[in-house]
Scaffold this active site. Structure first.
Site, PDB file in Angstrom:
ATOM      1  N   LYS A  94       6.298   6.598  -2.081  1.00 32.67           N
ATOM      2  CA  LYS A  94       6.155   7.125  -3.456  1.00 32.67           C
ATOM      3  C   LYS A  94       7.417   7.811  -3.934  1.00 32.67           C
ATOM      4  O   LYS A  94       7.691   7.858  -5.131  1.00 32.67           O
ATOM      5  CB  LYS A  94       4.969   8.083  -3.577  1.00 32.67           C
ATOM      6  CG  LYS A  94       4.907   9.175  -2.541  1.00 32.67           C
ATOM      7  CD  LYS A  94       4.141   8.680  -1.369  1.00 32.67           C
ATOM      8  CE  LYS A  94       4.344   9.521  -0.140  1.00 32.67           C
ATOM      9  NZ  LYS A  94       3.174   9.555   0.690  1.00 32.67           N
ATOM     10  N   GLU A 118       0.872  -0.417  -3.795  1.00 34.94           N
ATOM     11  CA  GLU A 118      -0.471   0.166  -3.755  1.00 34.94           C
ATOM     12  C   GLU A 118      -0.568   1.347  -2.793  1.00 34.94           C
ATOM     13  O   GLU A 118      -1.184   2.369  -3.090  1.00 34.94           O
ATOM     14  CB  GLU A 118      -1.484  -0.919  -3.331  1.00 34.94           C
ATOM     15  CG  GLU A 118      -2.920  -0.464  -3.299  1.00 34.94           C
ATOM     16  CD  GLU A 118      -3.415  -0.009  -4.666  1.00 34.94           C
ATOM     17  OE1 GLU A 118      -3.670  -0.858  -5.506  1.00 34.94           O
ATOM     18  OE2 GLU A 118      -3.534   1.221  -4.877  1.00 34.94           O
ATOM     19  N   GLY A 123      -3.058   6.566  -0.218  1.00 35.60           N
ATOM     20  CA  GLY A 123      -3.271   5.801   1.023  1.00 35.60           C
ATOM     21  C   GLY A 123      -4.136   4.563   0.891  1.00 35.60           C
ATOM     22  O   GLY A 123      -3.701   3.543   0.372  1.00 35.60           O
ATOM     23  N   ILE A 125      -6.896   4.045  -0.903  1.00 35.67           N
ATOM     24  CA  ILE A 125      -7.690   3.869  -2.131  1.00 35.67           C
ATOM     25  C   ILE A 125      -6.953   2.912  -3.073  1.00 35.67           C
ATOM     26  O   ILE A 125      -5.780   3.146  -3.381  1.00 35.67           O
ATOM     27  CB  ILE A 125      -7.902   5.223  -2.860  1.00 35.67           C
ATOM     28  CG1 ILE A 125      -8.508   6.254  -1.905  1.00 35.67           C
ATOM     29  CG2 ILE A 125      -8.793   5.040  -4.082  1.00 35.67           C
ATOM     30  CD1 ILE A 125      -8.650   7.655  -2.517  1.00 35.67           C
ATOM     31  N   GLY A 175      -0.397  12.389  11.907  1.00 35.93           N
ATOM     32  CA  GLY A 175       0.426  11.431  11.157  1.00 35.93           C
ATOM     33  C   GLY A 175       0.173  11.443   9.661  1.00 35.93           C
ATOM     34  O   GLY A 175       0.565  10.511   8.955  1.00 35.93           O
ATOM     35  N   GLU A 178       4.314  14.167   5.638  1.00 30.90           N
ATOM     36  CA  GLU A 178       5.627  13.535   5.472  1.00 30.90           C
ATOM     37  C   GLU A 178       6.575  14.026   6.563  1.00 30.90           C
ATOM     38  O   GLU A 178       6.323  15.060   7.197  1.00 30.90           O
ATOM     39  CB  GLU A 178       6.213  13.899   4.103  1.00 30.90           C
ATOM     40  CG  GLU A 178       5.402  13.397   2.930  1.00 30.90           C
ATOM     41  CD  GLU A 178       5.271  11.886   2.898  1.00 30.90           C
ATOM     42  OE1 GLU A 178       6.282  11.184   2.925  1.00 30.90           O
ATOM     43  OE2 GLU A 178       4.121  11.394   2.864  1.00 30.90           O
ATOM     44  N   ASP A 189       4.871  15.827  -3.222  1.00 28.40           N
ATOM     45  CA  ASP A 189       4.269  14.523  -2.936  1.00 28.40           C
ATOM     46  C   ASP A 189       3.164  14.214  -3.958  1.00 28.40           C
ATOM     47  O   ASP A 189       3.091  13.104  -4.482  1.00 28.40           O
ATOM     48  CB  ASP A 189       3.707  14.531  -1.502  1.00 28.40           C
ATOM     49  CG  ASP A 189       3.067  13.209  -1.125  1.00 28.40           C
ATOM     50  OD1 ASP A 189       3.818  12.254  -0.834  1.00 28.40           O
ATOM     51  OD2 ASP A 189       1.820  13.121  -1.144  1.00 28.40           O
ATOM     52  N   LYS A 193       3.143  11.087  -6.825  1.00 38.08           N
ATOM     53  CA  LYS A 193       2.026  10.141  -6.991  1.00 38.08           C
ATOM     54  C   LYS A 193       1.477  10.232  -8.411  1.00 38.08           C
ATOM     55  O   LYS A 193       1.119   9.213  -9.016  1.00 38.08           O
ATOM     56  CB  LYS A 193       0.934  10.454  -5.967  1.00 38.08           C
ATOM     57  CG  LYS A 193       1.363  10.161  -4.533  1.00 38.08           C
ATOM     58  CD  LYS A 193       0.415  10.794  -3.545  1.00 38.08           C
ATOM     59  CE  LYS A 193       0.783  10.451  -2.113  1.00 38.08           C
ATOM     60  NZ  LYS A 193       0.074  11.268  -1.122  1.00 38.08           N
ATOM     61  N   GLY A 289      -3.114   8.517   6.595  1.00 40.28           N
ATOM     62  CA  GLY A 289      -3.492   7.987   7.911  1.00 40.28           C
ATOM     63  C   GLY A 289      -2.937   6.588   8.055  1.00 40.28           C
ATOM     64  O   GLY A 289      -2.900   5.826   7.075  1.00 40.28           O
TER      65      GLY A 289
HETATM   66  P1  NAP Z   1       7.049   8.026  10.017  1.00 39.03           P
HETATM   67  O1  NAP Z   1       5.937   8.037  10.985  1.00 39.03           O
HETATM   68  O2  NAP Z   1       7.963   9.179   9.970  1.00 39.03           O
HETATM   69  O3  NAP Z   1       7.884   6.680  10.252  1.00 39.03           O
HETATM   70  C1  NAP Z   1       9.093   6.433   9.594  1.00 39.03           C
HETATM   71  C2  NAP Z   1       9.744   5.243  10.239  1.00 39.03           C
HETATM   72  O4  NAP Z   1      10.901   4.878   9.504  1.00 39.03           O
HETATM   73  C3  NAP Z   1      10.197   5.504  11.671  1.00 39.03           C
HETATM   74  O5  NAP Z   1       9.979   4.373  12.446  1.00 39.03           O
HETATM   75  C4  NAP Z   1      11.694   5.777  11.530  1.00 39.03           C
HETATM   76  O6  NAP Z   1      12.421   5.337  12.659  1.00 39.03           O
HETATM   77  C5  NAP Z   1      12.047   4.916  10.351  1.00 39.03           C
HETATM   78  N1  NAP Z   1      13.137   5.467   9.553  1.00 39.03           N
HETATM   79  C6  NAP Z   1      13.109   6.571   8.791  1.00 39.03           C
HETATM   80  N2  NAP Z   1      14.284   6.765   8.177  1.00 39.03           N
HETATM   81  C7  NAP Z   1      15.092   5.763   8.591  1.00 39.03           C
HETATM   82  C8  NAP Z   1      16.428   5.402   8.332  1.00 39.03           C
HETATM   83  N3  NAP Z   1      17.203   6.127   7.527  1.00 39.03           N
HETATM   84  N4  NAP Z   1      16.917   4.285   8.912  1.00 39.03           N
HETATM   85  C9  NAP Z   1      16.151   3.539   9.729  1.00 39.03           C
HETATM   86  N5  NAP Z   1      14.864   3.840  10.017  1.00 39.03           N
HETATM   87  C10 NAP Z   1      14.341   4.924   9.459  1.00 39.03           C
HETATM   88  O7  NAP Z   1       6.494   7.843   8.509  1.00 39.03           O
HETATM   89  P2  NAP Z   1       5.076   7.270   8.048  1.00 39.03           P
HETATM   90  O8  NAP Z   1       4.069   8.359   8.111  1.00 39.03           O
HETATM   91  O9  NAP Z   1       4.819   5.977   8.754  1.00 39.03           O
HETATM   92  O10 NAP Z   1       5.357   7.014   6.494  1.00 39.03           O
HETATM   93  C11 NAP Z   1       6.147   5.933   6.081  1.00 39.03           C
HETATM   94  C12 NAP Z   1       6.085   5.821   4.551  1.00 39.03           C
HETATM   95  O11 NAP Z   1       4.734   5.626   4.148  1.00 39.03           O
HETATM   96  C13 NAP Z   1       6.552   7.066   3.798  1.00 39.03           C
HETATM   97  O12 NAP Z   1       7.130   6.667   2.588  1.00 39.03           O
HETATM   98  C14 NAP Z   1       5.245   7.815   3.509  1.00 39.03           C
HETATM   99  O13 NAP Z   1       5.338   8.633   2.392  1.00 39.03           O
HETATM  100  C15 NAP Z   1       4.344   6.639   3.238  1.00 39.03           C
HETATM  101  N6  NAP Z   1       2.918   6.917   3.460  1.00 39.03           N
HETATM  102  C16 NAP Z   1       2.509   7.499   4.619  1.00 39.03           C
HETATM  103  C17 NAP Z   1       1.162   7.743   4.812  1.00 39.03           C
HETATM  104  C18 NAP Z   1       0.663   8.385   6.059  1.00 39.03           C
HETATM  105  O14 NAP Z   1      -0.541   8.720   6.112  1.00 39.03           O
HETATM  106  N7  NAP Z   1       1.483   8.583   7.081  1.00 39.03           N
HETATM  107  C19 NAP Z   1       0.249   7.368   3.821  1.00 39.03           C
HETATM  108  C20 NAP Z   1       0.718   6.759   2.641  1.00 39.03           C
HETATM  109  C21 NAP Z   1       2.060   6.533   2.471  1.00 39.03           C
HETATM  110  P3  NAP Z   1      12.243   6.043  14.115  1.00 39.03           P
HETATM  111  O15 NAP Z   1      10.831   5.752  14.524  1.00 39.03           O
HETATM  112  O16 NAP Z   1      13.230   5.386  14.979  1.00 39.03           O
HETATM  113  O17 NAP Z   1      12.486   7.505  13.891  1.00 39.03           O
HETATM  114  N1  HSE Z   2       1.887  12.850   3.354  1.00 34.90           N
HETATM  115  C1  HSE Z   2       1.030  12.100   2.506  1.00 34.90           C
HETATM  116  C2  HSE Z   2      -0.280  12.832   2.349  1.00 34.90           C
HETATM  117  C3  HSE Z   2       0.787  10.733   3.067  1.00 34.90           C
HETATM  118  O1  HSE Z   2      -0.550  13.745   3.149  1.00 34.90           O
HETATM  119  O2  HSE Z   2      -1.045  12.507   1.436  1.00 34.90           O
HETATM  120  C4  HSE Z   2       0.001   9.855   2.146  1.00 34.90           C
HETATM  121  O3  HSE Z   2       0.712   9.561   1.000  1.00 34.90           O
END
Ligand code: NAP
Ligand code: HSE
Length: 384
Positions: A94, A118, A123, A125, A175, A178, A189, A193, A289
């Site tokens: 986002k 989406e 997440g 929804i 997880g 952010e 955040d 959104k 999640g």
């Molecule tokens: P995360 O667990 O921190 O994973 C980020 C991944 O991206 C890691 O594998 C990291 O590599 C890699 N990465 C980050 N910066 C990088 C860079 N500069 N160069 C290369 N690789 C890089 O994050 P996440 O929770 O999966 O979230 C990912 C995205 O989805 C974010 O935009 C977040 O806002 C969005 N999102 C997350 C959720 C949630 O519930 N977690 C829900 C909705 C949306 P390493 O593993 O090697 O460190």
């Molecule tokens: N950090 C975000 C949250 C992940 O807690 O809602 C989902 O966008």
């Protein structure tokens, strides 16, 4: 249906859940490789990793580039390169969409590619799909919601007596948070959104930054207990209003009477209430999640696989954007219920809700003091 090769940017919480979901359920989709920062980090899935973005965006085998890494940079540059290389793009990011979405969407149109996002809001929804398609038939005038799973997790755990930091650490462990959880707890955040939803819902050009953003860092365990003693609860709510050609956005901890749908949200759940000419719609579900988010990402990939046309329209209606001073607490007022003595009597009778500040003015001995507001006839306060 054609087979699709996917390149992942990121193999963290969402990336690994997505890779697992694809292996388990989509034989015609293959994850070719993933960009990571730490090549040697242990992962739950077997995916080839690289630290060079060019290995993803210039790989002729890859059809769709999926951004699950977060942040504005290098995501913006890598996604631009991917679109220029003729890849379709799916993102859960986002931040990059709030700050660079219009540029990236224009680039996608220019290269006749799809850019779908989406998973970037709420997440699991399907709220972007709902607002972009079904609900776009009639004008939308109000979008409000609990849009951050981490904050909802923290506040709902504080209601059960847990400490703020303890709940935040648990949300990080699971997880939901952010990489820098300040984005969650300071309200940024939610604001990002909200900007994405408001752009789509109001067909308007809306800047990524607005000042009326307050997070939950100032909400103490004492506040939560005190609010509960009034028969209320608190949630972090983003609110976007489009009235008389003027758009107002705010993010603030909001106090509701028990029974309000937002107070039923537990853990990382989110809910969005959309009001249009035909009535109110509520969308509720897991807002954060790995697996919940991966389902939204996968549904976008499947949409590309099925070659469904993207119906998102470009902003057309010239609307003024108003950026009020930051409010902190919104208090819904029910004239039938006796209110805490935080509001002067006249306001108690006339307002549908009040936005309160944490700065306690002289003479107020309750939770929050009032800022200077004019009160709208129907919608509560109009900020001066
Ligand atoms: P995360 O667990 O921190 O994973 C980020 C991944 O991206 C890691 O594998 C990291 O590599 C890699 N990465 C980050 N910066 C990088 C860079 N500069 N160069 C290369 N690789 C890089 O994050 P996440 O929770 O999966 O979230 C990912 C995205 O989805 C974010 O935009 C977040 O806002 C969005 N999102 C997350 C959720 C949630 O519930 N977690 C829900 C909705 C949306 P390493 O593993 O090697 O460190
Ligand atoms: N950090 C975000 C949250 C992940 O807690 O809602 C989902 O966008």
């Amino acid at each position: 249906m054609r087979s699709i090769n996917v390149g992942l940017l990121g193999l963290g919480t969402v990336g690994q859940a997505l890779a697992q979901l694809i292996v388990e359920s989509e034989p015609k989709i293959r994850v070719v490789k993933a960009l990571v920062r730490h090549r040697d980090r242990a992962r739950k899935v077997e995916v080839r990793v690289t630290t060079d973005p060019d290995e993803i965006v210039r790989d002729p085998e890859i059809d769709v580039v999926v951004d699950v890494m977060g942040g504005q940079h290098p995501a913006m540059e890598v996604l631009s390169a991917a679109l220029q290389q003729g890849k379709d793009v799916v993102t859960a990011n986002k931040e990059v969409m709030a700050y660079h979405g219009p540029t990236l969407l224009a680039l996608a149109r220019q290269h006749n590619r799809l850019l779908l996002y989406e998973a970037s809001v709420a997440g699991g929804i399907p709220i972007i799909d709902a607002i972009t398609h079904h609900l776009s038939v009639v004008p939308i005038d109000r979008i409000e919601g609990v849009l951050n799973g981490t904050c909802n997790f923290i506040l709902s755990h504080m209601e059960e007596g847990h400490d703020y930091l303890e709940a935040l650490h648990e949300a990080q462990r699971l997880g939901y948070a952010e990489q820098n959880p300040e984005a969650d707890v300071e309200g940024y955040d939610t604001a990002r959104k909200l900007v994405l939803l408001a752009r789509l819902g109001f067909h308007a050009i809306i800047p990524a930054d607005f000042s009326a953003v307050t997070g939950i860092t100032g909400v103490t365990g004492h506040d939560v207990a005190r609010i509960a003693s009034f028969g209320c609860g608190v949630r972090l709510v983003g609110r976007a209003l489009c009235q008389n050609q003027c758009i107002r956005l705010s993010v603030a901890p909001t106090v509701y009477y028990q029974g309000h749908p937002f107070l039923r949200l537990q853990g990382p759940q989110n809910a969005i209430q959309v009001t249009s000419a035909v009535g109110q719609f509520i969308f509720q579900g897991p807002g954060a999640g790995g697996m919940a988010t991966a389902t939204s990402v996968l549904s976008d990939i499947l949409r590309i696989q099925q070659l469904l046309p993207d119906r998102e329209s470009s902003p057309t209606i010239p609307l003024a954007f108003s950026d009020p001073e930051s409010p902190v607490i919104c208090f819904p007022l029910d004239p039938e219920v006796s209110l805490p003595q935080v509001l002067p009597g006249e306001l108690r009778r006339t307002a549908s809700y009040a936005i309160l500040s944490r700065q306690l003015p002289k003479g107020f001995d309750t939770l929050w003091g009032l800022r200077q507001y004019a009160w709208g006839e129907e919608e509560g306060p109009t900020l001066r």
